[in-house]
Design an enzyme around this catalytic site. Structure first.
Site, short mmCIF file in Angstrom:
data_model
loop_
_atom_site.label_atom_id
_atom_site.label_comp_id
_atom_site.label_asym_id
_atom_site.label_seq_id
_atom_site.Cartn_x
_atom_site.Cartn_y
_atom_site.Cartn_z
NE ARG A 42 -3.63 2.12 2.76
CZ ARG A 42 -3.42 3.32 3.30
NH1 ARG A 42 -2.23 3.64 3.80
NH2 ARG A 42 -4.41 4.20 3.36
CB SER A 111 -11.81 -1.40 4.09
OG SER A 111 -10.44 -1.53 3.75
CE LYS A 140 -7.38 4.78 5.58
NZ LYS A 140 -8.39 3.90 5.04
#
Length: 213
Positions: A42, A111, A140
């Site tokens: 990622r 997710s 996040k």
């Protein structure tokens, strides 16, 4: 491809911001030596070419250690390097569309933050779910931590394995016991550490204890 629950025990997600002058392959190799059981590439800040190069290198490494490699978001790159699968968020391609492109024998992770999202993802062909953020997280900042009751409700509502993600450290992993998760997904708890191999070994022990509790 069914995702084996035990493969999800310690799920590492890459993040080049923590490299400290090392290469991505170098730090991932250390985490593989330490015993990660699943790997997601990622990287939000790499262009396609650089991402593709990293994907090829990590695929080779992951294969050496017998660890599944999934690509975050990019179905095309996953297909191009013949990765083991992809992980998509709620705003990315829908699981059913991904399955249609990838075929039946690849891993698809999705997710989810609600029981509804989780059930739908399973119906559309997801092999596992990443659920969170279960704790406050630096990656996040806008994600409010998910109530652990919701996490438990999700694991009870689906038959596919669930991985807890978000703000997970070696200190708070025990708090997840009893929620039915197959494992944890971590970024900085591995890749921001000085001793990546050692940190990975320790996390794996703590997580195995939590899952069995």
């Amino acid at each position: 491809m069914n995702c084996d629950k035990k493969d999800l025990l310690l799920y590492a997600v890459t993040d080049s911001t923590w490299l400290k002058g090392r290469s991505l392959s170098e730090v991932v190799k250390l985490s593989l030596e330490g015993g990660i059981t699943f790997l997601q590439l990622r990287e939000k800040n790499l262009d396609r070419e650089a991402f593709l190069e990293e994907a090829k290198a990590l695929k080779k490494l992951a294969k050496e250690y017998g660890v599944p490699l999934v690509i975050n978001d990019s179905v095309d790159i996953a297909m191009e390097i013949d990765a083991d699968g992809v992980h998509v968020g709620q705003s990315d391609m829908e699981a059913g569309d991904v399955r249609a492109k990838l075929g039946p024998d690849k891993i698809i992770g999705v997710s989810a933050r609600t029981v509804e999202q989780a059930v739908l993802a399973e119906q559309r062909g997801a092999d596992y779910l990443g659920v969170g953020a279960v704790f406050q997280t630096g990656t996040k900042l806008d994600a409010k931590p998910l109530d652990h009751k919701v996490l438990k409700a999700i694991t009870e509502a689906v038959s596919i394995p669930v991985v807890a993600i978000g703000g997970i450290t070696k200190d708070n992993i025990p708090e997840l016991a009893g929620n039915g998760v197959a494992g944890v997904a971590v970024v900085s708890a591995i890749y921001a550490q000085e001793d990546i191999k050692g940190a990975t070994e320790e996390l794996k022990k703590i997580t195995a204890k939590m899952v069995e509790a």
